[in-house]
Design an enzyme around this catalytic site. Sequence first.
Site, PDB file in Angstrom:
ATOM      1  N   HIS A 196       0.838  -1.198   0.000  1.00 22.11           N
ATOM      2  CA  HIS A 196       0.000   0.000   0.000  1.00 22.11           C
ATOM      3  C   HIS A 196       0.874   1.249   0.000  1.00 22.11           C
ATOM      4  CE1 HIS A 196       0.742   0.769   4.288  1.00 22.11           C
ATOM      5  NE2 HIS A 196       0.314  -0.441   4.593  1.00 22.11           N
ATOM      6  N   CYS A 216       3.239  -4.608   6.722  1.00 25.25           N
ATOM      7  CA  CYS A 216       2.887  -4.382   5.320  1.00 25.25           C
ATOM      8  C   CYS A 216       4.082  -3.811   4.558  1.00 25.25           C
ATOM      9  CB  CYS A 216       1.701  -3.432   5.220  1.00 25.25           C
ATOM     10  SG  CYS A 216       0.149  -4.131   5.829  1.00 25.25           S
TER      11      CYS A 216
END
Length: 247
Positions: free
Chosen positions: A195, A221
């Site tokens: 992301h 992430c």
Amino acid sequence: MLFSWGLPRRPFGAILILTAAVAIYAVTAYSEGDLVVRHVSNQTITPLGPVVFRANQSVEWASLQIVPEIHGETHLDGSTITFNPAEPMRPGATYRFDVSLRAGDQWLHGVRFDVSVGLADTLWVYVKLDARTHWIYVYHGDELVRSILASGGRPGDETPLGTFRIQNRGHHFWSAKYGEGAYYWVRIFGNYLFHSIPVDIEGNVIREEARLLGCPASHGCLRMSMRDAKWFYENVPDGTLVVIDGK
């Protein structure tokens, strides 16, 4: 496009010699006397897939030559012999493994095995999480399409290593738990995503987090700049192979 295969800063070619445990790949078994070495893989390997063979008795010593050169580690566990590449092997290529080994008073000298690498005409992603700098490399076969500065998990929240397939995606998310959100998320598995750099509840980039791009900084992430995250979201489809390497 001109580029160096594998990690952009490492050359490709020549011969690697390892006097340690041996790793082999082939479609047949080779024998000399009572000593037999067999191929135990049943499909074409992925660029960072292990190359594994098994002898019919415990192996005590081995040497290995690989052409073209590929850096990696070999492990010997009794009769099982595994080579783990330290960087991606060239998709669509065939590597020659010339092997010599000893088991008891028996030897095999210069046995040749070929290993074929898949993804010759396929988009795939290689993530390299070094101690200092994190990068995402998007390939089409052996062509480097895009290099992306990234941030993986910080100590205690490390990004999982291994081989995955991209699952799904969305435009934006917000995490009340962490008090931040992001744009252009693409799911690796579970709650682990590619992301953008984090944003606040109003969608504004959190500048102190943006300054950490390239360093271990996330909760697991893989963060990218807003521009790179948008490109990744739009160009890397669901089902794409992702290899995450922390060496």
